[in-house]
Design an enzyme around this catalytic site. Structure first.
Site, PDB file in Angstrom:
ATOM      1  N   ASN A 264       0.869  -1.185   0.000  1.00 38.85           N
ATOM      2  CA  ASN A 264       0.000   0.000   0.000  1.00 38.85           C
ATOM      3  C   ASN A 264       0.906   1.235   0.000  1.00 38.85           C
ATOM      4  O   ASN A 264       1.488   1.581   1.025  1.00 38.85           O
ATOM      5  CB  ASN A 264      -0.891  -0.046   1.255  1.00 38.85           C
ATOM      6  CG  ASN A 264      -1.807   1.155   1.348  1.00 38.85           C
ATOM      7  OD1 ASN A 264      -1.763   2.056   0.498  1.00 38.85           O
ATOM      8  ND2 ASN A 264      -2.635   1.182   2.369  1.00 38.85           N
TER       9      ASN A 264
ATOM     10  N   LYS B 112       3.435   0.818   2.992  1.00 35.62           N
ATOM     11  CA  LYS B 112       3.046  -0.145   4.027  1.00 35.62           C
ATOM     12  C   LYS B 112       3.038  -1.518   3.366  1.00 35.62           C
ATOM     13  O   LYS B 112       2.648  -1.636   2.205  1.00 35.62           O
ATOM     14  CB  LYS B 112       1.629   0.155   4.546  1.00 35.62           C
ATOM     15  CG  LYS B 112       1.552   1.378   5.411  1.00 35.62           C
ATOM     16  CD  LYS B 112       0.161   1.453   6.032  1.00 35.62           C
ATOM     17  CE  LYS B 112      -0.101   2.840   6.553  1.00 35.62           C
ATOM     18  NZ  LYS B 112      -1.492   3.201   6.550  1.00 35.62           N
TER      19      LYS B 112
ATOM     20  N   ARG C 148      -2.647  -2.122  -3.372  1.00 37.27           N
ATOM     21  CA  ARG C 148      -3.798  -1.246  -3.183  1.00 37.27           C
ATOM     22  C   ARG C 148      -3.747  -0.182  -4.281  1.00 37.27           C
ATOM     23  O   ARG C 148      -2.717   0.454  -4.492  1.00 37.27           O
ATOM     24  CB  ARG C 148      -3.742  -0.572  -1.824  1.00 37.27           C
ATOM     25  CG  ARG C 148      -4.854   0.421  -1.648  1.00 37.27           C
ATOM     26  CD  ARG C 148      -4.945   0.909  -0.225  1.00 37.27           C
ATOM     27  NE  ARG C 148      -6.114   1.746  -0.088  1.00 37.27           N
ATOM     28  CZ  ARG C 148      -6.079   3.020   0.322  1.00 37.27           C
ATOM     29  NH1 ARG C 148      -4.936   3.579   0.639  1.00 37.27           N
ATOM     30  NH2 ARG C 148      -7.196   3.703   0.410  1.00 37.27           N
TER      31      ARG C 148
ATOM     32  N   HIS D 292     -13.143   3.829   0.067  1.00 34.89           N
ATOM     33  CA  HIS D 292     -13.067   2.847   1.172  1.00 34.89           C
ATOM     34  C   HIS D 292     -13.778   1.547   0.815  1.00 34.89           C
ATOM     35  O   HIS D 292     -14.331   0.861   1.675  1.00 34.89           O
ATOM     36  CB  HIS D 292     -13.642   3.432   2.479  1.00 34.89           C
ATOM     37  CG  HIS D 292     -12.974   4.700   2.887  1.00 34.89           C
ATOM     38  ND1 HIS D 292     -13.584   5.923   2.771  1.00 34.89           N
ATOM     39  CD2 HIS D 292     -11.731   4.933   3.358  1.00 34.89           C
ATOM     40  CE1 HIS D 292     -12.740   6.867   3.171  1.00 34.89           C
ATOM     41  NE2 HIS D 292     -11.608   6.301   3.529  1.00 34.89           N
TER      42      HIS D 292
ATOM     43  N   ARG E 126     -11.343  16.852   6.484  1.00 39.07           N
ATOM     44  CA  ARG E 126     -12.176  17.180   5.317  1.00 39.07           C
ATOM     45  C   ARG E 126     -13.554  17.639   5.781  1.00 39.07           C
ATOM     46  O   ARG E 126     -14.121  17.095   6.730  1.00 39.07           O
ATOM     47  CB  ARG E 126     -12.344  15.961   4.408  1.00 39.07           C
ATOM     48  CG  ARG E 126     -11.062  15.553   3.744  1.00 39.07           C
ATOM     49  CD  ARG E 126     -11.297  14.361   2.818  1.00 39.07           C
ATOM     50  NE  ARG E 126     -10.076  13.586   2.682  1.00 39.07           N
ATOM     51  CZ  ARG E 126     -10.006  12.264   2.725  1.00 39.07           C
ATOM     52  NH1 ARG E 126     -11.098  11.539   2.870  1.00 39.07           N
ATOM     53  NH2 ARG E 126      -8.856  11.653   2.606  1.00 39.07           N
TER      54      ARG E 126
ATOM     55  N   ASN F 255     -13.434   1.669  17.801  1.00 40.30           N
ATOM     56  CA  ASN F 255     -12.856   1.949  19.132  1.00 40.30           C
ATOM     57  C   ASN F 255     -13.636   2.890  20.024  1.00 40.30           C
ATOM     58  O   ASN F 255     -13.254   3.081  21.171  1.00 40.30           O
ATOM     59  CB  ASN F 255     -11.447   2.530  18.963  1.00 40.30           C
ATOM     60  CG  ASN F 255     -10.493   1.523  18.368  1.00 40.30           C
ATOM     61  OD1 ASN F 255     -10.247   0.486  18.966  1.00 40.30           O
ATOM     62  ND2 ASN F 255      -9.987   1.815  17.187  1.00 40.30           N
TER      63      ASN F 255
ATOM     64  N   GLU G  66      -8.229  -4.306   5.393  1.00 42.43           N
ATOM     65  CA  GLU G  66      -8.084  -4.109   3.951  1.00 42.43           C
ATOM     66  C   GLU G  66      -6.958  -4.972   3.385  1.00 42.43           C
ATOM     67  O   GLU G  66      -7.076  -5.495   2.280  1.00 42.43           O
ATOM     68  CB  GLU G  66      -7.800  -2.623   3.665  1.00 42.43           C
ATOM     69  CG  GLU G  66      -9.045  -1.765   3.857  1.00 42.43           C
ATOM     70  CD  GLU G  66      -8.747  -0.294   4.090  1.00 42.43           C
ATOM     71  OE1 GLU G  66      -8.049   0.028   5.078  1.00 42.43           O
ATOM     72  OE2 GLU G  66      -9.215   0.530   3.295  1.00 42.43           O
TER      73      GLU G  66
HETATM   74  P1  AMP Z   1      -8.166   5.186  10.880  1.00 43.90           P
HETATM   75  O1  AMP Z   1      -8.068   6.163   9.742  1.00 43.90           O
HETATM   76  O2  AMP Z   1      -9.081   4.037  10.597  1.00 43.90           O
HETATM   77  O3  AMP Z   1      -6.819   4.755  11.407  1.00 43.90           O
HETATM   78  O4  AMP Z   1      -8.852   5.983  12.084  1.00 43.90           O
HETATM   79  C1  AMP Z   1      -8.258   7.109  12.668  1.00 43.90           C
HETATM   80  C2  AMP Z   1      -9.275   7.779  13.577  1.00 43.90           C
HETATM   81  O5  AMP Z   1      -9.687   6.847  14.588  1.00 43.90           O
HETATM   82  C3  AMP Z   1      -8.720   8.990  14.312  1.00 43.90           C
HETATM   83  O6  AMP Z   1      -9.677  10.027  14.306  1.00 43.90           O
HETATM   84  C4  AMP Z   1      -8.554   8.470  15.726  1.00 43.90           C
HETATM   85  O7  AMP Z   1      -8.700   9.487  16.656  1.00 43.90           O
HETATM   86  C5  AMP Z   1      -9.732   7.519  15.812  1.00 43.90           C
HETATM   87  N1  AMP Z   1      -9.594   6.609  16.958  1.00 43.90           N
HETATM   88  C6  AMP Z   1      -8.687   5.645  17.165  1.00 43.90           C
HETATM   89  N2  AMP Z   1      -8.863   5.088  18.393  1.00 43.90           N
HETATM   90  C7  AMP Z   1      -9.913   5.737  18.967  1.00 43.90           C
HETATM   91  C8  AMP Z   1     -10.587   5.650  20.223  1.00 43.90           C
HETATM   92  N3  AMP Z   1     -10.195   4.776  21.158  1.00 43.90           N
HETATM   93  N4  AMP Z   1     -11.627   6.489  20.454  1.00 43.90           N
HETATM   94  C9  AMP Z   1     -12.001   7.404  19.534  1.00 43.90           C
HETATM   95  N5  AMP Z   1     -11.410   7.524  18.330  1.00 43.90           N
HETATM   96  C10 AMP Z   1     -10.385   6.713  18.048  1.00 43.90           C
END
Ligand code: AMP
Length: 396
Positions: free
Chosen positions: A7, A14, A90, A179, A240, A334, A384
């Site tokens: 990726n 990555k 990717r 996505h 965004r 999360n 992914e």
């Molecule tokens: P990703 O692009 O899938 O890696 O997601 C990144 C987003 O997930 C960021 O806004 C992080 O703040 C959020 N995120 C990760 N862990 C948590 C958590 N425990 N609570 C709230 N947001 C989270």
């Protein structure tokens, strides 16, 4: 039999090496800050972590270092490059041409190049990765897995913008949706977990990460998506803006004198959670600050969850019902609080959360709906890379 998944980002590569039979990750890593002073590689295997800080001047250097690290006597996981059966790449934008993953040929490369103006930040670096990997590993199958492919099942009424039709015909201006590799993986897992015939499933998938796509998936196929011609529209994201009135762009330009470049940067890099809160693009920090009384962070959370809620309602209406709601990606996987705020007052749609299960579902597959909930609500961590590996394996 091993599958290497690649990726390529704007200055990073990555990678994950999968044991194809066991569908398990043998090694994963990242080459970062290519061409910068502090470039590095980090690789993790079950046994050890390899961290190297060294000049990595180009993607070519990056790939050579990745292969060296995978072959490393102490930290590596293979003895010979011939153990790699295929490489899955990717690729972000596959236009209307690619509705599924495909073996990379010269013609495929040309098409990815042709679609570069539709994803200028992604397709050119994806291509650079493809070219370098094919140069180093010329005798094996390389597969492109497109982020837009999953959404190619959208009907014209969902993907067309109400512009003069010739802009679609001549310039391919339409909604593509992003996505999709995540959407495909998560919706396939949801079908397995729901144990219902796929044709009965009316699902909304909320991919809530730093980028966001909410999609409507009916009978296992994407029928609508909140992201569009670019990844900018839909729900507000980390930086965004998400949906805005397009008339604003003229106002910002003509009345406030902002240049197109300034407006572009405002919408893509200075908006979203960051723009509203003035604090961060990271949902964890937004929540922390809101809990400590920061009003604009609270407002950002309220706007965010309100917007996701509206898409869920819209897509339930579009599909004529809803029986499955899935949360995935960083925020979706999360944050019990954000999930609870989104689902609050959606009982009229048949959505009821089980508070305990919602609080327990952190970064793992779990049903979080109450027994009485008509709509099953699930958390499914996206993967992914595994999706790319599986598609690559199928074609190789
Ligand atoms: P990703 O692009 O899938 O890696 O997601 C990144 C987003 O997930 C960021 O806004 C992080 O703040 C959020 N995120 C990760 N862990 C948590 C958590 N425990 N609570 C709230 N947001 C989270």
């Amino acid at each position: 039999m091993k599958i290497l998944v690649i990726n390529c980002g704007s200055s990073s590569i990555k990678y994950q090496l999968f044991d194809a039979k066991m569908k398990q990750v043998m090694a994963k890593g990242i080459v970062q800050k290519i061409g910068q002073d502090d470039s590095s590689l980090r690789q993790e295997t079950g046994q050890a972590t390899l961290q190297r800080e060294l000049p990595i001047l180009s993607y070519r250097d990056g790939f050579e270092l990745i292969l060296q690290s995978l072959l490393d006597k102490k930290h590596g996981v293979m003895k010979d490059l011939s153990e790699i059966t295929a490489v899955g790449h990717r690729a972000v934008h596959g236009g209307e041409k690619f509705f599924q993953s495909t073996i990379i040929t010269e013609e495929v490369i040309q098409k990815i190049e042709e679609y570069a103006p539709l994803a200028p930040l992604h397709n050119p670096v994806n291509l650079m990765g493809i070219r370098e990997a094919m140069r180093i590993l010329p005798d094996i199958t390389h597969v492109a897995v497109f982020d837009t492919a999953f959404h190619q099942t959208m009907p014209p009424k969902a993907y067309l913008y109400a512009l003069p039709y010739e802009y679609y015909e001549n310039n391919k201006i339409r909604r593509y949706g992003f996505h999709g590799t995540s959407g495909k993986y998560v919706s396939q897992r949801a079908v397995e977990l729901m144990k219902l015939p796929v044709e009965n499933l009316k699902m909304v998938v909320c991919h809530l990460g730093s980028g966001i796509t909410v999609s409507a998936v009916s009978g296992g196929k994407s029928v609508d998506a909140s992201s569009g011609f670019t990844p900018l529209p839909g729900v507000m994201m980390g930086t965004r803006s998400g949906d805005i009135d397009p008339g604003l762009i003229f106002y910002l330009n003509r009345q406030l004198g902002l240049s197109p470049e300034h407006i572009d940067s405002m919408l893509n890099r200075e908006g979203g959670l960051l723009g509203v809160s003035g604090v961060s693009n990271d949902m964890r920090q937004i929540i922390d600050n809101a809990e400590r009384g920061n009003k604009r962070c609270r407002l950002a959370m309220e706007m965010f969850t309100y917007q996701v809620k509206k898409y869920i309602g819209a897509y339930a209406a579009a599909m004529g019902g809803l029986n499955t709601l899935v949360f995935t990606a960083g925020i979706g996987e999360n944050s019990p609080l954000i999930r609870a705020m989104i689902c609050n007052k959606l009982e009229f749609l048949g959505i009821e959360l089980d508070e305990k299960m919602n609080n327990e579902a952190l970064d793992k597959e779990q049903f979080i709906s109450a027994a009485s909930s008509k709509v099953k609500v699930l958390v499914i961590p996206t993967n992914e890379e595994l999706m790319i590996a599986l598609d690559t394996l199928a074609l190789a």
